[in-house]
Design an enzyme around this catalytic site. Structure first.
Site, PDB file in Angstrom:
ATOM      1  N   ASP A   1      -1.340   6.477   6.252  1.00  0.00           N
ATOM      2  CA  ASP A   1      -1.231   5.608   6.778  1.00  0.00           C
ATOM      3  C   ASP A   1      -2.186   5.059   8.195  1.00  0.00           C
ATOM      4  O   ASP A   1      -2.262   5.852   8.648  1.00  0.00           O
ATOM      5  CB  ASP A   1       0.047   4.042   7.353  1.00  0.00           C
ATOM      6  CG  ASP A   1       0.596   3.484   6.884  1.00  0.00           C
ATOM      7  OD1 ASP A   1      -0.295   2.479   6.467  1.00  0.00           O
ATOM      8  OD2 ASP A   1       1.731   2.562   7.124  1.00  0.00           O
TER       9      ASP A   1
ATOM     10  N   LYS B   1       0.653  -1.393   0.201  1.00  0.00           N
ATOM     11  CA  LYS B   1       0.047   0.222  -0.503  1.00  0.00           C
ATOM     12  C   LYS B   1       0.843   1.038   0.008  1.00  0.00           C
ATOM     13  O   LYS B   1       0.964   2.101  -0.537  1.00  0.00           O
ATOM     14  CB  LYS B   1      -0.877   0.163   1.474  1.00  0.00           C
ATOM     15  CG  LYS B   1      -2.189  -1.015   1.538  1.00  0.00           C
ATOM     16  CD  LYS B   1      -3.107  -1.332   2.381  1.00  0.00           C
ATOM     17  CE  LYS B   1      -2.488  -1.951   3.547  1.00  0.00           C
ATOM     18  NZ  LYS B   1      -1.792  -2.763   3.687  1.00  0.00           N
ATOM     19  N   THR B   2       2.207   1.475   0.526  1.00  0.00           N
ATOM     20  CA  THR B   2       2.492   2.616   0.834  1.00  0.00           C
ATOM     21  C   THR B   2       3.827   2.254  -0.339  1.00  0.00           C
ATOM     22  O   THR B   2       4.133   3.956  -0.751  1.00  0.00           O
ATOM     23  CB  THR B   2       3.433   2.728   2.232  1.00  0.00           C
ATOM     24  OG1 THR B   2       3.006   2.178   3.107  1.00  0.00           O
ATOM     25  CG2 THR B   2       5.306   3.435   2.509  1.00  0.00           C
TER      26      THR B   2
ATOM     27  N   ARG C   1       6.588  -8.403   1.975  1.00  0.00           N
ATOM     28  CA  ARG C   1       7.666  -7.792   2.624  1.00  0.00           C
ATOM     29  C   ARG C   1       7.619  -8.982   3.341  1.00  0.00           C
ATOM     30  O   ARG C   1       8.954  -8.825   3.984  1.00  0.00           O
ATOM     31  CB  ARG C   1       6.535  -6.943   4.072  1.00  0.00           C
ATOM     32  CG  ARG C   1       7.114  -6.492   5.345  1.00  0.00           C
ATOM     33  CD  ARG C   1       6.963  -5.249   5.992  1.00  0.00           C
ATOM     34  NE  ARG C   1       7.387  -4.120   5.124  1.00  0.00           N
ATOM     35  CZ  ARG C   1       5.318  -3.766   5.758  1.00  0.00           C
ATOM     36  NH1 ARG C   1       4.306  -4.590   6.532  1.00  0.00           N
ATOM     37  NH2 ARG C   1       5.150  -2.407   5.107  1.00  0.00           N
TER      38      ARG C   1
ATOM     39  N   THR D   1      -5.863  -1.132   7.083  1.00  0.00           N
ATOM     40  CA  THR D   1      -5.299  -3.201   6.915  1.00  0.00           C
ATOM     41  C   THR D   1      -7.323  -3.338   6.997  1.00  0.00           C
ATOM     42  O   THR D   1      -7.413  -4.280   7.077  1.00  0.00           O
ATOM     43  CB  THR D   1      -5.006  -3.543   8.199  1.00  0.00           C
ATOM     44  OG1 THR D   1      -4.997  -3.187   8.869  1.00  0.00           O
ATOM     45  CG2 THR D   1      -3.367  -3.520   7.539  1.00  0.00           C
TER      46      THR D   1
END
Ligand code: ADP
Length: 347
Positions: A113, A68-69, A221, A162
């Site tokens: 975020d 997302k980032t 990640r 999330t």
């Protein structure tokens, strides 16, 4: 007691952030997977650029570590815009957002975020900013209170969460584009690992990256984090090159099994099997049994166990499936759970 997990999708520390930063793709063509989202973004970006207009506000949602980032930075980069980053919990007062918003230039991107964790006053404060590009800021209080109306430059807000379900309806409705990020396939994760090992100048035997990818819970990640662990192990215990043997030993040391499950996943499954006789059990009860945070179970553990069909969600709670019992080598008997195999990692 919260376990520090290698395979949690959550960010962990600054050192890891720097590592992630070095591996983060800079443009859409460098991003692997998420074909659908990328296609739609590409069209939106082209169209906005063609009209010389800023992009509409975007919301990315999905489990931690899926990009997302990364996508927020990629979008800003593709638009040739500056990006400013903050997060829901960091924006406590209206003044915190005011500072950010009034410094935005035309077309700049504001990335927030964990946007579901914005406080209600801050959330209400940004509604007019998102909709009409203005804010009403109150100065002083009581008798002397006055509201000053500040016009803003047209900016793009990119939110990440999330938990899209925790976003209030008015906030959700102010985003023009809402994109759900999916877990990545093993093939896509292998591609990401291939790129990461090139950036890190890492040598590897054929097939090793696929094995890491298969244990990465569909999450870039985690894939990069496992690669880092295996790289360290290879450097200290081997020649620095990744081999199947090095990988097996490194991941055994981390107690990560061939499906990418770790101690916490197995504890959740065992609690379901042994304490709750297979379920159904509520998430709160399971969290209490394990002394874990409910959020950790809901954000990181459960989505993957659901995805691989190890847990079923019913109206009455979570249930363990036959596949999970077979994987752990346990049988469920109501009132009694029988172990047929020792711990997978017993030395
Ligand atoms: P999130 O914001 O969803 O928690 P991030 O954007 O921080 O996830 O992604 C974590 C890491 O995974 C990034 O640093 C990047 O290295 C890698 N990554 C994420 N998405 C992709 C992608 N589509 N292609 C390649 N690498 C990716």
């Amino acid at each position: 007691m919260a376990i520090d997990r290698v395979i949690s999708g959550n960010r962990r520390n600054e050192q890891e952030e720097n590592f992630n930063l070095s591996l983060r793709p800079k443009n859409l063509s460098g991003c692997v997977g998420q074909k659908n989202v990328k296609e739609k973004l590409l069209i939106a970006i082209e169209a906005a650029k063609g009209r010389s207009e800023p992009l509409e506000h975007i919301l990315f949602y999905g489990p931690p570590g899926l990009g997302k980032t990364t996508l927020a930075h990629v979008v800003a980069n593709e638009m040739g815009a500056n990006i400013r980053c903050s997060s829901g919990p960091a924006l406590v007062k209206q003044g915190d957002v005011m500072g950010l918003l009034t410094n935005m230039a035309q077309g700049d991107v504001l990335f927030i975020d964990e946007i579901h964790r914005l406080s209600t006053p801050v959330e209400e404060f940004i509604y007019p900013a998102m909709e009409d590009f203005k804010v009403d800021f109150t100065v002083d209080s009581g008798m002397h209170a006055k509201t000053i109306n500040f016009p803003l430059k047209r900016f793009t807000l990119i939110g990440a969460t999330t938990r899209a379900g925790l976003l209030s309806a008015p906030l959700r409705s102010r985003f023009g584009m809402l994109y759900h990020l999916e877990y990545y396939s093993t093939k896509e994760l292998t591609e990401i690992l291939h790129r990461s090992s090139q950036l890190l100048s890492l040598g590897y035997d054929d097939g090793t990256l696929e094995l890491i990818a298969a244990r990465s819970r569909g999450t870039p990640r985690i894939a990069n984090r496992l690669l880092k662990r295996v790289r360290d192990y290879a450097q200290v215990k081997g020649s620095g090159k990744l081999s199947k043997n090095i990988l097996d030993n490194a991941l055994k040391m981390e107690r990560i099994d061939e499906l990418g499950l770790d101690e916490l996943d197995r504890s959740v499954l065992r609690a379901l099997a042994e304490v709750y006789e297979g379920g159904p059990a509520g998430i709160e009860a399971i969290a209490a049994t394990l002394g874990e945070e409910r959020d950790t179970l809901e954000d990181v553990v459960e989505p993957y166990l659901l995805q691989i069909g190890f847990v079923r969600r019913t109206k009455r709670g979570r249930e363990i499936t036959k596949a999970a019992c077979e994987h752990l080598g346990i049988e469920i008997h109501k009132n009694k759970t029988k172990h047929s195999e020792p711990d997978l990692f017993e030395q």
